[in-house]
Motif scaffolding. Structure first.
Motif, mmCIF file in Angstrom:
data_model
loop_
_atom_site.group_PDB
_atom_site.id
_atom_site.type_symbol
_atom_site.label_atom_id
_atom_site.label_comp_id
_atom_site.label_asym_id
_atom_site.label_seq_id
_atom_site.Cartn_x
_atom_site.Cartn_y
_atom_site.Cartn_z
ATOM 1 N N MET A 1 55.854 50.341 1.611
ATOM 2 C CA MET A 1 56.137 49.416 2.702
ATOM 3 C C MET A 1 56.918 48.223 2.164
ATOM 4 O O MET A 1 56.692 47.787 1.029
ATOM 5 C CB MET A 1 54.826 48.944 3.343
ATOM 6 C CG MET A 1 55.026 48.046 4.549
ATOM 7 S SD MET A 1 53.463 47.685 5.406
ATOM 8 C CE MET A 1 52.628 46.749 4.132
ATOM 9 N N SER A 2 57.840 47.699 2.959
ATOM 10 C CA SER A 2 58.633 46.551 2.532
ATOM 11 C C SER A 2 58.780 45.575 3.697
ATOM 12 O O SER A 2 58.521 45.903 4.848
ATOM 13 C CB SER A 2 60.006 46.995 2.030
ATOM 14 O OG SER A 2 60.766 47.574 3.068
ATOM 15 N N MET A 3 59.210 44.369 3.385
ATOM 16 C CA MET A 3 59.430 43.350 4.398
ATOM 17 C C MET A 3 60.685 42.565 4.051
ATOM 18 O O MET A 3 61.173 42.600 2.918
ATOM 19 C CB MET A 3 58.236 42.401 4.492
ATOM 20 C CG MET A 3 57.987 41.585 3.232
ATOM 21 S SD MET A 3 56.771 40.266 3.467
ATOM 22 C CE MET A 3 57.720 39.097 4.443
ATOM 23 N N ASN A 4 61.219 41.858 5.040
ATOM 24 C CA ASN A 4 62.379 41.003 4.822
ATOM 25 C C ASN A 4 61.921 39.609 4.410
ATOM 26 O O ASN A 4 61.009 39.038 5.013
ATOM 27 C CB ASN A 4 63.217 40.912 6.095
ATOM 28 C CG ASN A 4 64.510 40.140 5.873
ATOM 29 O OD1 ASN A 4 65.471 40.680 5.356
ATOM 30 N ND2 ASN A 4 64.535 38.871 6.269
ATOM 31 N N LEU A 5 62.527 39.078 3.370
ATOM 32 C CA LEU A 5 62.230 37.738 2.883
ATOM 33 C C LEU A 5 63.536 36.950 2.892
ATOM 34 O O LEU A 5 64.477 37.301 2.168
ATOM 35 C CB LEU A 5 61.645 37.791 1.478
ATOM 36 C CG LEU A 5 61.115 36.466 0.911
ATOM 37 C CD1 LEU A 5 59.852 36.030 1.658
ATOM 38 C CD2 LEU A 5 60.823 36.610 -0.578
ATOM 39 N N ARG A 6 63.602 35.931 3.715
ATOM 40 C CA ARG A 6 64.824 35.121 3.810
ATOM 41 C C ARG A 6 64.723 33.894 2.895
ATOM 42 O O ARG A 6 63.763 33.126 2.979
ATOM 43 C CB ARG A 6 65.083 34.691 5.248
ATOM 44 C CG ARG A 6 66.249 33.708 5.382
ATOM 45 C CD ARG A 6 66.723 33.575 6.811
ATOM 46 N NE ARG A 6 67.418 34.791 7.232
ATOM 47 C CZ ARG A 6 68.010 34.939 8.417
ATOM 48 N NH1 ARG A 6 67.969 33.943 9.298
ATOM 49 N NH2 ARG A 6 68.628 36.070 8.714
ATOM 50 N N VAL A 7 65.745 33.727 2.067
ATOM 51 C CA VAL A 7 65.783 32.625 1.106
ATOM 52 C C VAL A 7 67.061 31.820 1.342
ATOM 53 O O VAL A 7 68.138 32.397 1.529
ATOM 54 C CB VAL A 7 65.753 33.142 -0.353
ATOM 55 C CG1 VAL A 7 65.738 31.977 -1.337
ATOM 56 C CG2 VAL A 7 64.549 34.058 -0.573
ATOM 57 N N ALA A 8 66.938 30.511 1.349
ATOM 58 C CA ALA A 8 68.094 29.632 1.501
ATOM 59 C C ALA A 8 68.142 28.636 0.355
ATOM 60 O O ALA A 8 67.105 28.254 -0.199
ATOM 61 C CB ALA A 8 68.032 28.886 2.834
ATOM 62 N N THR A 9 69.342 28.217 -0.007
ATOM 63 C CA THR A 9 69.499 27.132 -0.966
ATOM 64 C C THR A 9 70.508 26.140 -0.403
ATOM 65 O O THR A 9 71.487 26.531 0.245
ATOM 66 C CB THR A 9 69.945 27.648 -2.352
ATOM 67 O OG1 THR A 9 69.974 26.548 -3.278
ATOM 68 C CG2 THR A 9 71.314 28.302 -2.328
ATOM 69 N N TYR A 10 70.251 24.840 -0.679
ATOM 70 C CA TYR A 10 71.073 23.802 -0.052
ATOM 71 C C TYR A 10 71.016 22.543 -0.918
ATOM 72 O O TYR A 10 69.936 22.007 -1.173
ATOM 73 C CB TYR A 10 70.525 23.503 1.344
ATOM 74 C CG TYR A 10 71.447 22.794 2.314
ATOM 75 C CD1 TYR A 10 72.769 22.496 2.005
ATOM 76 C CD2 TYR A 10 70.976 22.424 3.573
ATOM 77 C CE1 TYR A 10 73.599 21.867 2.930
ATOM 78 C CE2 TYR A 10 71.797 21.802 4.499
ATOM 79 C CZ TYR A 10 73.107 21.510 4.170
ATOM 80 O OH TYR A 10 73.918 20.882 5.077
ATOM 81 N N ASN A 11 72.171 22.085 -1.373
ATOM 82 C CA ASN A 11 72.281 20.789 -2.039
ATOM 83 C C ASN A 11 72.509 19.746 -0.942
ATOM 84 O O ASN A 11 73.583 19.707 -0.332
ATOM 85 C CB ASN A 11 73.437 20.806 -3.041
ATOM 86 C CG ASN A 11 73.571 19.495 -3.797
ATOM 87 O OD1 ASN A 11 73.285 18.419 -3.287
ATOM 88 N ND2 ASN A 11 74.045 19.574 -5.035
#
Length: 250
Positions: free
Chosen positions: A1-11
């Protein structure tokens, strides 16, 4: 089983834009922007814990540290100082909607003119520990090479081999020259995904990518950079958002 993981980066450029008398406060707009990213993990650089000069100048300067101010409802904010200045201090931060298990920090300054550090946060995602490391690397290429080597040593020491790890932030990496070193560590970003070239800097007319999100034991499946006049005015960088597929235990 898998899931979506949303990652953001912002300066976020300390929540202020412009020069001299034209300087304007953007931290309130950034609060709305961070919420719109709808990311599970948001990695921030140039985040102010406090600044006496800015607090005296801007009447709407938040009373709380910027990481806490920017955290959407239900998120946990984690912050560590990289640089102490005459008027205050700033560093890296991480905001997450998942529970935080632990946090750590390592000074990776390469010389006395640039104070740099990495923020390490372990997050519980559906019972699985995920390591997120926020970085802001130096302006000099030689510094970046040595800092990535320090990052490699840190991961080898602090992250169990089989556990997922994300490294995100402002790499100051013109031409993506650090990508091969990151790939050698087992880290992959969205470079191989189909789609337009990723450009994050400068925000008004982006010509290069300085911001990166790498993952190990996660697979990048989608990536985008929010664009438009509103995003162009809030910081000199645009945010980068990557969706990863994270395998979960059956």
């Amino acid at each position: 089983m898998s899931m979506n993981l949303r990652v953001a980066t912002y300066n976020i450029h300390k929540g202020v834009q412009g020069i001299g008398p034209a300087r304007r406060l953007e931290i309130h707009n950034l609060g709305h922007a961070v919420e719109q990213l709808d990311a599970d993990i948001i990695c921030l650089q140039e985040v102010r814990k406090m600044n006496r000069q800015a607090a005296a100048r801007f009447t709407r300067w938040p009373a709380m540290p910027q990481a806490d101010f920017l955290a959407p409802e239900g998120y946990t904010a984690v912050y560590e100082t990289n640089a102490i200045t005459r008027h205050g201090e700033h560093g890296n931060a991480l905001l997450t909607r998942w529970p935080v298990l632990s946090q750590g920090h390592q000074d990776i300054s390469d010389h006395r003119f640039e104070q740099r550090g990495l923020l390490h946060v372990v997050i519980d995602v559906e019972g699985k520990p995920v390591h997120a490391i926020v970085v802001h690397l130096g302006l000099i290429k030689g510094s970046r090479v040595r800092q990535v080597a320090q990052l490699n040593e840190f991961i080898a020491r602090e992250v169990p081999q089989g556990e997922p790890v994300i490294v995100a932030g402002d790499f100051n990496d013109w031409g993506a020259r650090m990508r091969s070193a990151m790939n050698a560590m087992g880290m992959r970003d969205s470079h191989d995904l189909p789609g337009p070239r990723i450009l994050t800097y400068p925000s008004r007319l982006p010509v290069t990518q300085l911001d990166f999100i790498y993952g190990r034991h996660l697979s990048p499946v989608a990536c985008h950079v929010p664009r438009g006049p509103i995003w162009a005015r809030m910081s000199d960088h645009l945010p980068l958002v990557t969706d990863f597929s994270l395998a979960l235990s059956n």
